[in-house]
Design a protein around this motif. Sequence first.
Motif, short mmCIF file in Angstrom:
data_model
loop_
_atom_site.label_atom_id
_atom_site.label_comp_id
_atom_site.label_asym_id
_atom_site.label_seq_id
_atom_site.Cartn_x
_atom_site.Cartn_y
_atom_site.Cartn_z
N LYS A 287 5.18 -0.12 -7.42
CA LYS A 287 5.42 0.93 -8.40
C LYS A 287 4.95 2.28 -7.86
CE LYS A 287 5.10 0.08 -12.63
NZ LYS A 287 4.73 -0.20 -14.01
N ASP A 288 5.49 3.35 -8.40
CA ASP A 288 5.12 4.69 -7.93
C ASP A 288 3.64 4.99 -8.15
OD1 ASP A 288 5.26 5.08 -10.69
OD2 ASP A 288 6.96 6.46 -10.57
N SER A 289 2.98 4.21 -8.99
CA SER A 289 1.54 4.37 -9.22
C SER A 289 0.70 3.74 -8.12
CB SER A 289 1.16 3.72 -10.55
OG SER A 289 1.41 2.31 -10.49
N GLY A 290 1.36 2.99 -7.20
CA GLY A 290 0.65 2.29 -6.15
C GLY A 290 0.25 0.88 -6.51
N GLU A 291 0.67 0.41 -7.68
CA GLU A 291 0.40 -0.96 -8.12
C GLU A 291 1.48 -1.89 -7.58
OE1 GLU A 291 0.20 -3.58 -12.26
OE2 GLU A 291 1.04 -1.56 -12.30
N VAL A 292 1.10 -3.12 -7.24
CA VAL A 292 2.06 -4.15 -6.87
C VAL A 292 2.07 -5.21 -7.96
CG1 VAL A 292 2.67 -5.95 -5.21
CG2 VAL A 292 1.75 -3.77 -4.41
N VAL A 293 3.28 -5.53 -8.46
CA VAL A 293 3.47 -6.55 -9.48
C VAL A 293 4.17 -7.73 -8.82
CG1 VAL A 293 4.56 -7.08 -11.70
CG2 VAL A 293 3.71 -4.76 -11.25
N THR A 294 3.65 -8.95 -9.01
CA THR A 294 4.25 -10.14 -8.39
C THR A 294 4.68 -11.13 -9.45
OG1 THR A 294 2.11 -11.24 -8.13
CG2 THR A 294 2.88 -9.89 -6.29
N LEU B 274 -4.45 -4.97 -5.38
CA LEU B 274 -3.04 -4.64 -5.62
C LEU B 274 -2.84 -3.76 -6.86
CD1 LEU B 274 -1.43 -8.12 -4.90
CD2 LEU B 274 -1.55 -6.14 -3.38
N ALA B 275 -3.92 -3.44 -7.55
CA ALA B 275 -3.81 -2.67 -8.79
C ALA B 275 -3.48 -1.20 -8.56
CB ALA B 275 -5.11 -2.79 -9.59
N ALA B 276 -3.81 -0.67 -7.40
CA ALA B 276 -3.57 0.75 -7.11
C ALA B 276 -3.76 1.01 -5.63
CB ALA B 276 -4.53 1.63 -7.91
N GLY B 277 -3.20 2.12 -5.17
CA GLY B 277 -3.43 2.57 -3.81
C GLY B 277 -2.56 1.94 -2.74
N VAL B 278 -1.53 1.19 -3.14
CA VAL B 278 -0.65 0.57 -2.15
C VAL B 278 0.44 1.57 -1.76
CG1 VAL B 278 0.95 -1.32 -1.69
CG2 VAL B 278 -1.13 -1.75 -3.01
N ALA B 279 0.62 1.77 -0.46
CA ALA B 279 1.60 2.72 0.06
C ALA B 279 2.97 2.09 0.25
CB ALA B 279 1.12 3.30 1.38
N ALA C 99 3.45 -8.54 2.45
CA ALA C 99 2.22 -7.85 2.80
C ALA C 99 2.24 -6.46 2.20
CB ALA C 99 2.09 -7.75 4.32
N ALA C 100 1.06 -6.01 1.80
CA ALA C 100 0.91 -4.68 1.21
C ALA C 100 0.05 -3.83 2.13
CB ALA C 100 0.27 -4.78 -0.17
N LEU C 101 0.49 -2.61 2.40
CA LEU C 101 -0.27 -1.65 3.17
C LEU C 101 -0.83 -0.62 2.22
CD1 LEU C 101 -1.19 -0.44 5.89
CD2 LEU C 101 0.97 0.85 5.91
N LYS C 102 -2.14 -0.48 2.21
CA LYS C 102 -2.78 0.47 1.31
C LYS C 102 -2.86 1.85 1.95
CE LYS C 102 -5.52 -0.59 -1.69
NZ LYS C 102 -6.08 -1.02 -2.93
N HIS C 103 -2.93 2.88 1.12
CA HIS C 103 -3.08 4.24 1.63
C HIS C 103 -4.31 4.36 2.50
CE1 HIS C 103 0.20 6.22 -0.46
NE2 HIS C 103 -0.12 5.54 -1.54
N SER C 104 -5.35 3.60 2.18
CA SER C 104 -6.60 3.64 2.93
C SER C 104 -6.54 2.85 4.23
CB SER C 104 -7.74 3.10 2.08
OG SER C 104 -7.49 1.75 1.72
N GLY C 105 -5.41 2.20 4.47
CA GLY C 105 -5.24 1.41 5.70
C GLY C 105 -5.53 -0.01 5.41
#
Length: 82
Positions: free
Chosen positions: A30-37, A61-66, A76-82
């Motif tokens: 999502k544009d909020s950085g959340e991943v829903v599975t 996965l709740a926030a910050g995913v790029a 796999a999820a890549l976070k903004h923080s790496g």
Amino acid sequence: RGGDSSAVADRLAAGVTSIKGIVIAFAALKDSGEVVTWGGVSFGSGARLPGVDTSAVVDLLAAGVASITGNSRAVAALKHSG
């Protein structure tokens, strides 16, 4: 297979920017950085293969995913923080 998103439909109603599917499940970014599975497979015999269990990483996965990426077996999820 694995396409019943009714349990998370309210979370998918707006802001989805990307969806990745694997054999038995899906992940939406999502544009909020959340991943829903969601997902899972029911077979004709009544057996059920569980979907993706993200309970161990739900907070991550709740926030910050790029971005999310995947193949036929994993996402796999890549976070903004790496």
